[in-house]
Design a protein around this motif. Structure first.
Motif, short mmCIF file in Angstrom:
data_model
loop_
_atom_site.label_atom_id
_atom_site.label_comp_id
_atom_site.label_asym_id
_atom_site.label_seq_id
_atom_site.Cartn_x
_atom_site.Cartn_y
_atom_site.Cartn_z
N ALA A 55 8.02 61.61 -37.47
CA ALA A 55 7.81 60.45 -37.07
C ALA A 55 8.26 60.66 -35.43
CB ALA A 55 8.89 59.45 -37.47
N ASP A 56 9.10 61.55 -35.12
CA ASP A 56 9.89 61.25 -33.56
C ASP A 56 9.53 62.30 -33.35
OD1 ASP A 56 11.25 63.38 -34.89
OD2 ASP A 56 13.33 63.26 -34.51
N ALA B 232 2.77 66.50 -32.52
CA ALA B 232 1.37 66.16 -33.42
C ALA B 232 0.05 65.48 -32.34
CB ALA B 232 1.46 65.22 -33.70
N LEU B 233 0.47 64.89 -31.37
CA LEU B 233 -1.19 64.28 -30.61
C LEU B 233 -0.96 65.88 -29.70
CD1 LEU B 233 -2.35 62.37 -29.35
CD2 LEU B 233 -0.81 62.07 -27.48
N LYS B 234 -0.76 66.50 -29.09
CA LYS B 234 -1.04 68.27 -28.38
C LYS B 234 -1.89 69.25 -29.28
CE LYS B 234 2.06 70.94 -25.35
NZ LYS B 234 3.15 71.65 -25.45
#
Length: 93
Positions: A50-51, A56-58
């Motif tokens: 989660a941190d 993950a977006l990249k």
């Protein structure tokens, strides 16, 4: 009447609407699949905590851009005249 049919057939053959719509739909499906995997945290996104949302977006952005670039490449191939397209088989002897 025959001229109209010939003109319509030539127009649709030249602009290749069927291939364009197929490739666009294929790209849209692939991007939707990436979005679902990103949202659910599965597939290549299951390794991120989660941190690690930014990482993950990249990855998501990179993979979507790869799909878009592939679509652009297909579009450029469709835009080339048939006599200038790269040969796919063995050269003629």
């Amino acid at each position: 009447m025959g001229f109209t049919v010939t003109l319509a057939a030539a127009f649709t053959g030249y602009y290749k609407y069927r291939e364009r719509s197929y490739f666009l739909l294929q790209t849209a499906d692939a991007i939707e699949e990436e979005a679902n995997a990103f949202t659910l945290g599965v597939g290549p996104y299951s390794d991120f905590d989660a941190d690690q949302d930014q990482q993950a977006l990249k990855l998501f952005t990179q993979r979507v851009e790869e799909h878009r670039n592939e679509q652009r490449r297909r579009q450029q191939q469709l835009d080339q005249p048939a006599d200038q397209a790269a040969p796919t088989g063995q050269p003629a002897a």
